[in-house]
Scaffold this active site. Structure first.
Site, PDB file in Angstrom:
ATOM      1  N   GLU A  95       2.112  -8.530   7.473  1.00  0.00           N
ATOM      2  CA  GLU A  95       0.879  -9.020   8.092  1.00  0.00           C
ATOM      3  C   GLU A  95       0.504 -10.383   7.516  1.00  0.00           C
ATOM      4  OE1 GLU A  95      -1.248  -7.769  10.459  1.00  0.00           O
ATOM      5  OE2 GLU A  95       0.046  -6.054  10.835  1.00  0.00           O
ATOM      6  N   ALA A 154       0.852  -1.185   0.000  1.00  0.00           N
ATOM      7  CA  ALA A 154       0.000   0.000   0.000  1.00  0.00           C
ATOM      8  C   ALA A 154       0.884   1.230   0.000  1.00  0.00           C
ATOM      9  CB  ALA A 154      -0.896  -0.002   1.244  1.00  0.00           C
ATOM     10  N   GLU A 195       3.872   1.261   8.764  1.00  0.00           N
ATOM     11  CA  GLU A 195       2.639   1.959   9.141  1.00  0.00           C
ATOM     12  C   GLU A 195       2.601   2.307  10.620  1.00  0.00           C
ATOM     13  OE1 GLU A 195       1.492  -2.458   8.753  1.00  0.00           O
ATOM     14  OE2 GLU A 195       2.947  -1.085   7.933  1.00  0.00           O
ATOM     15  N   GLY A 229       1.461  -4.736   4.777  1.00  0.00           N
ATOM     16  CA  GLY A 229       0.535  -5.821   4.454  1.00  0.00           C
ATOM     17  C   GLY A 229       1.242  -7.129   4.168  1.00  0.00           C
TER      18      GLY A 229
END
Length: 101
Positions: free
Chosen positions: A51, A3, A71, A48
């Site tokens: 994650e 992202a 992030e 991400g």
């Protein structure tokens, strides 16, 4: 996969959630899988990607693998404490550093 962190910093959580519901549904299916899920990471697994790797049961990391949560600098974090424990999570959250293999 990934992202744009700068885009995330100007997007409200509800808008981000609505715009990525299909991805979140797919990720839920991964975490609920009855068979072991294996991740293979070569290079960067940030945000991400990190994650997604943490959802897996086993992570094979190449010599050049680096894991991080950039992030953190925006106050967005999901599974880190569960995956690495409170002490390591706090270190990563407070520093914004990456974990290298």
């Amino acid at each position: 996969m990934g992202a744009d962190i700068h885009e995330l910093s100007t997007t409200a959580f509800v808008d981000m959630y609505r715009g990525h519901g299909d991805v979140l549904d797919a990720w839920s299916a991964i975490s609920l899988a009855k068979k072991p899920i294996v991740a293979a990471v070569q290079g960067l697994a940030l945000g991400g990607g990190c994650e997604l790797a943490m959802m897996c049961d086993v992570i094979y990391a190449a010599e050049n693998a680096k894991f991080g949560q950039p992030e953190i600098k925006l106050g967005i974090i999901l599974r880190l404490v569960k995956a690495v424990g409170k002490a390591k999570a706090m270190e990563l959250i407070l520093s914004g550093n990456m974990v290298c293999r």
